[in-house]
Design a protein around this motif. Structure first.
Motif, PDB file in Angstrom:
ATOM      1  N   LYS A 139      -3.738  17.245  -2.970  1.00 60.48           N
ATOM      2  CA  LYS A 139      -3.623  16.091  -3.863  1.00 60.48           C
ATOM      3  C   LYS A 139      -2.179  15.580  -3.904  1.00 60.48           C
ATOM      4  O   LYS A 139      -1.951  14.369  -3.967  1.00 60.48           O
ATOM      5  N   VAL A 140      -1.234  16.509  -3.856  1.00 65.30           N
ATOM      6  CA  VAL A 140       0.178  16.111  -3.856  1.00 65.30           C
ATOM      7  C   VAL A 140       0.494  15.340  -2.571  1.00 65.30           C
ATOM      8  O   VAL A 140       1.173  14.300  -2.593  1.00 65.30           O
ATOM      9  N   HIS A 141      -0.015  15.831  -1.437  1.00 66.18           N
ATOM     10  CA  HIS A 141       0.204  15.151  -0.161  1.00 66.18           C
ATOM     11  C   HIS A 141      -0.391  13.748  -0.189  1.00 66.18           C
ATOM     12  O   HIS A 141       0.235  12.780   0.264  1.00 66.18           O
ATOM     13  N   VAL A 142      -1.595  13.632  -0.718  1.00 64.13           N
ATOM     14  CA  VAL A 142      -2.256  12.329  -0.777  1.00 64.13           C
ATOM     15  C   VAL A 142      -1.451  11.368  -1.634  1.00 64.13           C
ATOM     16  O   VAL A 142      -1.253  10.198  -1.281  1.00 64.13           O
ATOM     17  N   SER A 143      -0.968  11.850  -2.762  1.00 57.94           N
ATOM     18  CA  SER A 143      -0.164  11.022  -3.658  1.00 57.94           C
ATOM     19  C   SER A 143       1.112  10.548  -2.957  1.00 57.94           C
ATOM     20  O   SER A 143       1.496   9.372  -3.054  1.00 57.94           O
ATOM     21  N   ASN A 144       1.764  11.455  -2.215  1.00 56.49           N
ATOM     22  CA  ASN A 144       2.984  11.091  -1.492  1.00 56.49           C
ATOM     23  C   ASN A 144       2.700  10.056  -0.407  1.00 56.49           C
ATOM     24  O   ASN A 144       3.475   9.118  -0.183  1.00 56.49           O
ATOM     25  N   ILE A 145       1.562  10.224   0.265  1.00 56.98           N
ATOM     26  CA  ILE A 145       1.181   9.291   1.332  1.00 56.98           C
ATOM     27  C   ILE A 145       0.975   7.889   0.772  1.00 56.98           C
ATOM     28  O   ILE A 145       1.473   6.900   1.322  1.00 56.98           O
ATOM     29  N   LEU A 146       0.233   7.790  -0.325  1.00 60.53           N
ATOM     30  CA  LEU A 146      -0.029   6.481  -0.924  1.00 60.53           C
ATOM     31  C   LEU A 146       1.277   5.815  -1.348  1.00 60.53           C
ATOM     32  O   LEU A 146       1.451   4.607  -1.195  1.00 60.53           O
ATOM     33  N   SER A 147       2.196   6.625  -1.874  1.00 62.88           N
ATOM     34  CA  SER A 147       3.479   6.089  -2.322  1.00 62.88           C
ATOM     35  C   SER A 147       4.319   5.600  -1.148  1.00 62.88           C
ATOM     36  O   SER A 147       4.864   4.495  -1.174  1.00 62.88           O
ATOM     37  N   LYS A 148       4.405   6.411  -0.094  1.00 62.43           N
ATOM     38  CA  LYS A 148       5.236   6.054   1.051  1.00 62.43           C
ATOM     39  C   LYS A 148       4.671   4.859   1.821  1.00 62.43           C
ATOM     40  O   LYS A 148       5.427   4.045   2.359  1.00 62.43           O
ATOM     41  N   LEU A 149       3.355   4.778   1.899  1.00 64.56           N
ATOM     42  CA  LEU A 149       2.730   3.660   2.617  1.00 64.56           C
ATOM     43  C   LEU A 149       2.612   2.422   1.742  1.00 64.56           C
ATOM     44  O   LEU A 149       2.236   1.352   2.224  1.00 64.56           O
ATOM     45  N   GLU A 150       2.912   2.588   0.452  1.00 63.87           N
ATOM     46  CA  GLU A 150       2.835   1.490  -0.514  1.00 63.87           C
ATOM     47  C   GLU A 150       1.431   0.878  -0.553  1.00 63.87           C
ATOM     48  O   GLU A 150       1.253  -0.336  -0.497  1.00 63.87           O
ATOM     49  N   VAL A 151       0.434   1.774  -0.625  1.00 60.94           N
ATOM     50  CA  VAL A 151      -0.961   1.339  -0.740  1.00 60.94           C
ATOM     51  C   VAL A 151      -1.530   1.892  -2.042  1.00 60.94           C
ATOM     52  O   VAL A 151      -0.988   2.839  -2.633  1.00 60.94           O
ATOM     53  N   GLN A 152      -2.647   1.304  -2.484  1.00 59.66           N
ATOM     54  CA  GLN A 152      -3.197   1.640  -3.794  1.00 59.66           C
ATOM     55  C   GLN A 152      -4.151   2.832  -3.776  1.00 59.66           C
ATOM     56  O   GLN A 152      -4.257   3.569  -4.745  1.00 59.66           O
ATOM     57  N   ASP A 153      -4.878   3.017  -2.685  1.00 60.96           N
ATOM     58  CA  ASP A 153      -5.890   4.070  -2.673  1.00 60.96           C
ATOM     59  C   ASP A 153      -6.114   4.606  -1.264  1.00 60.96           C
ATOM     60  O   ASP A 153      -5.498   4.159  -0.295  1.00 60.96           O
ATOM     61  N   ARG A 154      -7.025   5.559  -1.148  1.00 58.31           N
ATOM     62  CA  ARG A 154      -7.311   6.220   0.128  1.00 58.31           C
ATOM     63  C   ARG A 154      -7.871   5.231   1.155  1.00 58.31           C
ATOM     64  O   ARG A 154      -7.595   5.327   2.336  1.00 58.31           O
ATOM     65  N   THR A 155      -8.688   4.299   0.668  1.00 60.79           N
ATOM     66  CA  THR A 155      -9.288   3.320   1.582  1.00 60.79           C
ATOM     67  C   THR A 155      -8.210   2.495   2.266  1.00 60.79           C
ATOM     68  O   THR A 155      -8.238   2.279   3.481  1.00 60.79           O
ATOM     69  N   GLN A 156      -7.243   2.038   1.482  1.00 58.84           N
ATOM     70  CA  GLN A 156      -6.147   1.250   2.057  1.00 58.84           C
ATOM     71  C   GLN A 156      -5.312   2.102   3.011  1.00 58.84           C
ATOM     72  O   GLN A 156      -4.818   1.607   4.023  1.00 58.84           O
ATOM     73  N   ALA A 157      -5.156   3.387   2.679  1.00 51.08           N
ATOM     74  CA  ALA A 157      -4.403   4.285   3.554  1.00 51.08           C
ATOM     75  C   ALA A 157      -5.129   4.435   4.892  1.00 51.08           C
ATOM     76  O   ALA A 157      -4.506   4.437   5.957  1.00 51.08           O
ATOM     77  N   ALA A 158      -6.453   4.540   4.841  1.00 52.59           N
ATOM     78  CA  ALA A 158      -7.250   4.667   6.063  1.00 52.59           C
ATOM     79  C   ALA A 158      -7.135   3.393   6.905  1.00 52.59           C
ATOM     80  O   ALA A 158      -6.982   3.448   8.129  1.00 52.59           O
ATOM     81  N   ILE A 159      -7.213   2.256   6.234  1.00 54.73           N
ATOM     82  CA  ILE A 159      -7.092   0.970   6.937  1.00 54.73           C
ATOM     83  C   ILE A 159      -5.727   0.869   7.605  1.00 54.73           C
ATOM     84  O   ILE A 159      -5.608   0.420   8.750  1.00 54.73           O
ATOM     85  N   TYR A 160      -4.703   1.283   6.887  1.00 58.17           N
ATOM     86  CA  TYR A 160      -3.343   1.255   7.446  1.00 58.17           C
ATOM     87  C   TYR A 160      -3.282   2.097   8.717  1.00 58.17           C
ATOM     88  O   TYR A 160      -2.720   1.673   9.742  1.00 58.17           O
ATOM     89  N   ALA A 161      -3.858   3.297   8.671  1.00 52.36           N
ATOM     90  CA  ALA A 161      -3.832   4.207   9.826  1.00 52.36           C
ATOM     91  C   ALA A 161      -4.495   3.572  11.039  1.00 52.36           C
ATOM     92  O   ALA A 161      -3.986   3.672  12.159  1.00 52.36           O
ATOM     93  N   TYR A 162      -5.597   2.878  10.813  1.00 48.40           N
ATOM     94  CA  TYR A 162      -6.310   2.231  11.924  1.00 48.40           C
ATOM     95  C   TYR A 162      -5.514   1.039  12.469  1.00 48.40           C
ATOM     96  O   TYR A 162      -5.435   0.838  13.682  1.00 48.40           O
ATOM     97  N   LYS A 163      -4.934   0.244  11.569  1.00 49.21           N
ATOM     98  CA  LYS A 163      -4.172  -0.927  12.004  1.00 49.21           C
ATOM     99  C   LYS A 163      -2.953  -0.525  12.815  1.00 49.21           C
ATOM    100  O   LYS A 163      -2.528  -1.238  13.737  1.00 49.21           O
ATOM    101  N   GLN A 164      -2.363   0.624  12.474  1.00 47.12           N
ATOM    102  CA  GLN A 164      -1.163   1.092  13.179  1.00 47.12           C
ATOM    103  C   GLN A 164      -1.499   1.870  14.439  1.00 47.12           C
ATOM    104  O   GLN A 164      -0.613   2.315  15.164  1.00 47.12           O
ATOM    105  N   GLY A 165      -2.800   2.018  14.693  1.00 44.66           N
ATOM    106  CA  GLY A 165      -3.215   2.763  15.890  1.00 44.66           C
ATOM    107  C   GLY A 165      -2.953   4.236  15.809  1.00 44.66           C
ATOM    108  O   GLY A 165      -2.781   4.914  16.840  1.00 44.66           O
ATOM    109  N   LEU A 166      -2.909   4.779  14.607  1.00 42.66           N
ATOM    110  CA  LEU A 166      -2.643   6.203  14.433  1.00 42.66           C
ATOM    111  C   LEU A 166      -3.867   7.056  14.666  1.00 42.66           C
ATOM    112  O   LEU A 166      -3.772   8.258  14.925  1.00 42.66           O
ATOM    113  N   VAL A 167      -5.022   6.427  14.574  1.00 38.83           N
ATOM    114  CA  VAL A 167      -6.293   7.167  14.713  1.00 38.83           C
ATOM    115  C   VAL A 167      -6.932   6.843  16.066  1.00 38.83           C
ATOM    116  O   VAL A 167      -6.985   5.666  16.440  1.00 38.83           O
TER     117      VAL A 167
END
Length: 209
Positions: A181-209
């Motif tokens: 949960k701490v990792h997830v919170s840090n990820i959302l903060s660093k990526l400046e996204v609101q939730d897990r869904t936005q984080a997933a979208i970011y990962a796909y847009k950046q070609g990380l997945v």
């Protein structure tokens, strides 16, 4: 005929370059100036096709003269011709509006070629200047937010992108649920996204997945 204003505080330099340019069938030196102040006045009065601009001069240096000319006449094409290649001269000259930047050590034919190329709308830079400009541009490139993630946070992000829950992530990585949960919170903060869904979208847009 390409009309040129030649600006340099050394008379012998002006005589030498002007004499060579006089042999070129398509280039004409219409005026000369020994300092930046005179350069500004002549440039705005004559509106030459090309201005060859020295940088270090009395009364007004070439950088200030370039700024004033470009401010009053944005279409002016200015070629810096100088002995200096240090950062304190290169960047301010280009930022002031110089179209090209060559050294006084250039062969006479190279100066004529630079005049023709700049007249045609091209930019001519000494190799050292090109390297400096490219390095500065790279240093100003924005760093993608995900590059601030730790290796573990990147692992968690990729699992989020796969639709894994916190519990599944914890089990996959053999870490505590609280730590996940701490990792997830840090990820959302660093990526400046609101939730897990936005984080997933970011990962796909950046070609990380």
């Amino acid at each position: 005929m390409i009309k040129v204003l030649f600006v340099d505080d050394h008379e012998m330099v002006r005589i030498g370059v002007s004499s060579f340019l006089a042999t070129q069938p398509d280039i004409e030196v219409v005026a000369e100036a020994e300092n930046g102040k005179a350069a500004v006045e002549l440039a705005l009065e004559l509106r030459p096709d090309i201005i060859l601009m020295d940088l270090v001069m009395d009364e007004m240096d070439g950088i200030e003269a370039t700024e004033k000319i470009i401010a009053a006449w944005p279409e002016a094409k200015i070629i810096v011709v100088t002995s200096f290649i240090d950062d304190e001269k290169v960047y301010p000259a280009i930022e002031a509006g110089a179209a090209s930047y060559i050294l006084k050590t250039s062969k006479a034919g190279e100066i004529a070629k630079a005049i023709r190329s700049t007249y045609q709308g091209e930019q001519v830079f000494e190799p050292e200047v090109t390297n400096k400009v490219m390095a500065r541009m790279r240093s100003k490139q924005p760093v993608p937010p995900h590059e601030s993630l730790t290796a573990r946070e990147m692992e968690v992000l990729l699992l989020i992108a796969q639709g894994r829950t916190n519990l599944e992530i914890a089990e996959e990585l053999f870490i505590a649920l609280k730590t996940t949960k701490v990792h997830v919170s840090n990820i959302l903060s660093k990526l400046e996204v609101q939730d897990r869904t936005q984080a997933a979208i970011y990962a796909y847009k950046q070609g990380l997945v």
